[in-house]
Design an enzyme around this catalytic site. Structure first.
Site, short mmCIF file in Angstrom:
data_model
loop_
_atom_site.label_atom_id
_atom_site.label_comp_id
_atom_site.label_asym_id
_atom_site.label_seq_id
_atom_site.Cartn_x
_atom_site.Cartn_y
_atom_site.Cartn_z
N ASP A 77 0.81 -1.22 0.00
CA ASP A 77 0.00 0.00 0.00
C ASP A 77 0.85 1.27 0.00
OD1 ASP A 77 -2.27 -1.70 0.26
OD2 ASP A 77 -1.83 -1.85 2.38
N LYS A 113 1.35 2.30 -5.12
CA LYS A 113 1.84 1.81 -6.42
C LYS A 113 0.95 2.25 -7.56
CE LYS A 113 3.48 -2.32 -4.31
NZ LYS A 113 2.44 -2.30 -3.28
N GLY A 166 -4.95 -4.47 -4.40
CA GLY A 166 -6.09 -3.72 -4.92
C GLY A 166 -5.67 -2.31 -5.24
N HIS A 167 -6.10 -1.79 -6.38
CA HIS A 167 -5.90 -0.37 -6.59
C HIS A 167 -7.09 0.24 -7.29
CE1 HIS A 167 -3.39 -2.54 -9.57
NE2 HIS A 167 -4.13 -1.85 -10.39
N GLN A 224 1.87 -5.96 -3.07
CA GLN A 224 2.28 -6.04 -1.65
C GLN A 224 3.61 -5.31 -1.43
OE1 GLN A 224 1.32 -9.43 -3.06
NE2 GLN A 224 -0.70 -8.65 -2.69
P1 IMP Z 1 -2.77 -12.84 2.03
O1 IMP Z 1 -1.85 -12.30 0.99
O2 IMP Z 1 -4.22 -12.57 1.75
O3 IMP Z 1 -2.48 -14.29 2.34
O4 IMP Z 1 -2.46 -12.04 3.41
C1 IMP Z 1 -1.22 -12.19 4.10
C2 IMP Z 1 -0.78 -10.85 4.70
O5 IMP Z 1 -0.44 -9.95 3.65
C3 IMP Z 1 -1.87 -10.12 5.51
O6 IMP Z 1 -1.24 -9.42 6.57
C4 IMP Z 1 -2.46 -9.14 4.51
O7 IMP Z 1 -3.05 -8.03 5.15
C5 IMP Z 1 -1.20 -8.76 3.75
N1 IMP Z 1 -1.47 -8.30 2.38
C6 IMP Z 1 -1.77 -9.05 1.30
N2 IMP Z 1 -1.93 -8.29 0.21
C7 IMP Z 1 -1.70 -7.01 0.61
C8 IMP Z 1 -1.68 -5.76 -0.08
O8 IMP Z 1 -1.90 -5.66 -1.31
N3 IMP Z 1 -1.41 -4.67 0.67
C9 IMP Z 1 -1.13 -4.75 2.01
N4 IMP Z 1 -1.13 -5.89 2.68
C10 IMP Z 1 -1.42 -7.02 1.99
#
Ligand code: IMP
Length: 428
Positions: free
Chosen positions: A13, A16, A40-41, A224
């Protein structure tokens, strides 16, 4: 400078969407190399906004080819929802959005398992999109690549096997009360998406590598952030993929020698969604203010993001892990109006003071802060560093020097023009 990689230098976040959009203006191709619908954007189409999770923002530029590469995990239903939304807004996708036939499929049972785990004591605060269980299947060599969508008999066989493997876990996690979906139910959920997705399937490795070799401008867009990397992040509070720069090579299928520049994105403060250590987190009115002014709520889940001061040991770590050539710093404007801006410069640990990130001791380490005076001036109209108030410049100069990596861009607001471009990664 044909191929640049853009990665998040924190916990995701970092903004990007806006920066990739700026760099995409003159790119021939944008490639997402990892992750899935957990990212997500927000896209702005005319007066309208929509949140996309899989499709890169480059889709809004008619001349840009967008690729979802094989390092990704793709929920076909999310993808088709995005395609519908984009087409409804008049965006032409045919031949412009290409999907790797080796990207893995997130099936409904992956989403079910992710959700069940998050109800248990080992919850880590995932986005519950099935990303982790899908990568688990891939590594366990029972995953299903999108190419299987071309052959329904094969698809049925593979889904049957995967369900047999997951069934005991669903029974266990659901205390015997949650039904394992049947093969027919899973295939029925997927069937309406097949006809849309199969024509988009390509050998994305060959396509991307050929495009890079032809000297075209390619942006490899990370999702991420560094500290969520399964190898280099705050394990186990991480995502299940490799959002660091090396992941761009693996996920897209090009060698490291093909990458010309790696740019890291860093917010002027820090945020994190979900559980896990966050030593510079603010639990007071300043944290609340940053959340409100910075609109720090998850774009996929809507969860309030945790907020805190910038962490220089963590940033230096990201510079090293990714081999960053440059940093783009975002959301500087969110700090406007604070009396004081702090930045973590070191940690006190059981073993003494360190300027490195004490990865194994993040729960007990105490951040050492340096304090800077705040500023009240509006920043959005600045087009050069010299247009910024002195206090903001002092803060940036300190961060740049301490990060040991030069700034390439400073973002001072959500709009495209609210940006100080210090160097163009795609010079004419
Ligand atoms: P997962 O990717 O859904 O398995 O989540 C694993 C961890 O990564 C959690 O703490 C989520 O909040 C974090 N996470 C996954 N995708 C994002 C993102 O795009 N932005 C911020 N945190 C993310």
């Amino acid at each position: 400078m044909p191929a640049i990689v853009i990665v998040g230098a924190q916990w995701g976040d970092e903004g990007k969407g806006k920066i990739v959009d700026i760099y995409t203006e003159r790119a021939d191709m944008v490639v997402r190399f990892g992750g899935g619908p957990n990212a997500g954007h927000t896209l702005v189409v005319g007066d309208d906004k929509l949140v996309v999770r899989l499709v890169p923002s480059g889709i809004l530029r008619a001349e840009t080819t967008c690729v979802l590469a094989q390092g990704m995990v793709i929920d076909p239903r999310s993808l088709v929802t995005e395609l519908d939304e984009l087409e409804r807004r008049g965006i032409k996708l045919a031949g412009r959005l290409l999907v790797s036939d080796r990207a893995h499929v997130i099936f409904p049972y992956h989403v079910l398992i992710d959700g069940l785990r998050e109800k248990g004591k080992d919850a880590i605060g995932t986005t519950k999109r099935g990303v982790g269980p899908c990568y688990e299947d891939k590594v366990a060599r029972r995953g299903i690549p999108l190419g299987a969508f071309r052959d329904t008999n094969r698809l049925r066989e593979l889904v049957g096997r995967a369900i047999d493997d997951w069934a005991p876990i669903v029974h266990h996690l659901g205390a015997g009360e949650v039904q394992v979906p049947t093969v027919d139910e899973v295939l029925a959920a997927i069937e309406p998406t097949r006809a849309r997705i199969v024509p988009m399937l390509v050998d994305s490795q060959a396509l991307v590598e050929r495009t890079v070799r032809a000297g075209k401008k390619v942006v490899l867009e990370g999702a991420q952030g560094t500290l969520l990397d399964v190898d280099h992040g705050t394990y186990p509070f991480v995502t299940s993929s490799t959002p660091t720069a090396g992941g761009a090579c693996v996920g897209a299928g090009i060698g490291p020698t093909r990458i010309d520049e790696v740019v890291g994105l860093v917010k002027a403060y820090t945020t994190r969604v979900g559980g896990g250590p966050f030593p510079t987190e603010l639990h007071d009115h300043i944290g609340e203010r940053i959340r409100k002014v910075g609109a720090e709520f998850g774009s996929v889940t809507g969860r309030p993001r945790r907020t805190g001061w910038l962490d220089l040991p963590a940033l230096r770590y990201a510079v090293r892990v990714n081999g960053l050539d440059a940093l783009a710093i975002t959301k500087l404007d969110v700090l406007t109006g604070l009396d004081e801006v702090k930045v973590c410069v070191a940690y006190d640990t059981k073993h003494g003071r360190t300027e490195d990130l004490p990865m194994d001791e993040l729960d007990s380490a105490t951040p050492v802060y340096q304090s800077f005076g705040g500023w009240t001036e509006e920043l959005g109209s600045a087009r050069a560093m010299t247009d910024l108030p002195k206090a903001a410049r002092t803060y940036l100069e300190f961060v740049e020097k301490q990060a040991e990596c030069p700034f390439i861009l400073v973002s001072t607001g959500p709009r495209r023009d609210e940006t100080i471009v210090l160097r163009d990664p795609f010079p004419l």
